[in-house]
Design an enzyme around this catalytic site. Structure first.
Site, short mmCIF file in Angstrom:
data_model
loop_
_atom_site.label_atom_id
_atom_site.label_comp_id
_atom_site.label_asym_id
_atom_site.label_seq_id
_atom_site.Cartn_x
_atom_site.Cartn_y
_atom_site.Cartn_z
N LYS A 260 14.45 -0.01 5.26
CA LYS A 260 13.94 0.54 4.00
C LYS A 260 14.04 2.06 3.98
O LYS A 260 14.43 2.66 2.97
CB LYS A 260 12.49 0.11 3.80
CG LYS A 260 11.80 0.73 2.58
CD LYS A 260 12.51 0.37 1.27
CE LYS A 260 11.93 1.14 0.08
NZ LYS A 260 10.56 0.75 -0.25
N ASN B 78 -3.13 4.41 4.63
CA ASN B 78 -3.72 3.31 3.85
C ASN B 78 -3.58 1.99 4.59
O ASN B 78 -4.52 1.18 4.62
CB ASN B 78 -3.04 3.20 2.49
CG ASN B 78 -3.20 4.44 1.64
OD1 ASN B 78 -2.22 5.08 1.28
ND2 ASN B 78 -4.42 4.81 1.31
N LEU C 40 0.82 -1.20 0.00
CA LEU C 40 0.00 0.00 0.00
C LEU C 40 0.86 1.26 0.00
O LEU C 40 2.03 1.22 0.38
CB LEU C 40 -0.93 -0.03 1.21
CG LEU C 40 -1.81 -1.29 1.29
CD1 LEU C 40 -2.36 -1.50 2.70
CD2 LEU C 40 -2.93 -1.22 0.26
N PRO C 41 0.28 2.41 -0.39
CA PRO C 41 1.09 3.63 -0.58
C PRO C 41 1.63 4.28 0.69
O PRO C 41 2.72 4.85 0.67
CB PRO C 41 0.13 4.58 -1.31
CG PRO C 41 -0.93 3.71 -1.89
CD PRO C 41 -1.07 2.57 -0.94
#
Length: 343
Positions: free
Chosen positions: A216, A115, A110-111
């Protein structure tokens, strides 16, 4: 019963939950406390996998699960995003809760943090109908604190949540060569790895929930800084009269070599098969990069970590979003710099 059959002597636990407590040697299941199996290979690949979020990254990831023989049950907030996957054999449902009702292993891509919160805890969210023992893997790039919140909420429902954001972009998603950075209980890693190996070339365990996101965020901050540096360098060389392909060749055999120069060059015409060769369409959007840099800034502030170049990169990508680059690939920073010099 043949050697390929599986005997499961337990109630109230899913196959996925059973597999997460198992260990393998040469493809053979050798141990599971409380269960008896007779098998020469895992049967998990024949169980359904839920996939939520079929955008630029999620769509090819789900396709690779299908290619590896996993029946996929999917949904997306935009129904048109589901058509291609449905034609390939995936079952499409209306919302995340329906997916959770049918699958006990679910991947989300998901963005942003809001979300993820909605898909997991909203009125039609996963946790409304999640099965006990389900494995929930979130490959979105979000705030590590949100990952921890989702893990806590899932635990209360008897499910396991792991964060597993990715690196590699759309090309790696399509070819199944993503790098997954996984955070969560180490005992659950093998079960997650089984699925992630179908979509990636590298699956790395980082630590407890949230550490995958931390890795990340650090990676994407460096990626943004590197792309800006590559774009500035290429632009300077072109203004000095160097052919861009020649300059890229020299950089890529010298100490300035980096991923942004040798794999994802931002200058149109230097490389084929990258967004710069397609008017910066596809790839990893500038708006998403700005979001990720915002996450890096928040975590840097919270940990009192100086990140001056990361801060400048964040400002540049926010400016790009305000000037019409939001939907273009983040390598369009080269075009942005070229336009800036003309003003």
């Amino acid at each position: 019963m043949t050697a390929s059959d599986v005997m499961l002597r337990s109630r109230g636990r899913s196959m996925a939950a059973a597999l997460r407590g198992s260990r393998y040697l040469g493809g053979r299941l050798i141990k599971h406390v409380g269960f008896t199996f007779v098998s020469t290979r895992s049967m998990a690949s024949k169980t359904q996998v839920g996939f939520i979020g079929l955008g630029n990254m999620g769509n090819p990831m789900a396709k690779n699960l299908l290619k590896h023989g996993y029946p996929v049950i999917a949904t997306d907030v935009f129904p048109e995003s589901c058509k291609e996957l449905q034609e390939l054999g995936a079952q499409i449902l209306d919302n995340p809760a329906e997916v959770a009702d049918k699958a006990d292993r679910i991947i989300t891509m998901l963005p942003s943090s809001p979300n993820v919160i909605d898909v997991y805890t909203g009125p039609n969210g996963i946790l409304k109908k999640v099965k006990k023992g389900s494995l929930l893997i979130d490959s979105s790039t979000i705030d590590p604190a949100v990952s921890k919140e989702m893990a806590s909420a899932a635990e209360k429902m008897g499910a396991v949540f792991m964060d597993a954001p990715v690196s590699g972009g759309v090309g790696a998603a399509s070819s199944g060569k993503l790098t997954f950075m996984v955070g969560g209980a180490e005992a659950e890693f093998t079960a997650a790895q089984e699925l992630l190996n179908c979509m990636g070339a590298n699956v790395v365990y980082c630590g407890q929930v949230g550490t995958g996101q931390a890795a990340k965020i650090c990676n994407n901050m460096l990626l943004a800084i590197g792309m800006i540096g590559t774009s500035e360098t290429m632009n300077l060389g072109i203004r000095l009269g160097l052919d861009p392909k020649l300059l890229a060749k020299i950089l890529n055999m010298s100490s300035g070599r980096c991923w942004s120069s040798d794999t994802y060059n931002p200058v149109p015409g230097v490389m084929e098969g990258v967004p710069s060769g397609n008017h910066y369409q596809g790839g990893f959007g500038t708006q998403l990069m700005a979001k990720d840099l915002g996450l890096a800034q928040n975590t840097a502030t919270n940990t009192k970590t100086p990140v001056p170049l990361g801060s400048l990169a964040h400002q540049i990508y926010r400016m790009m979003c305000a000037r019409g680059y939001a939907s273009k690939d983040f390598s369009s920073v080269f075009q942005f710099l070229r336009e800036e010099e003309g003003q």
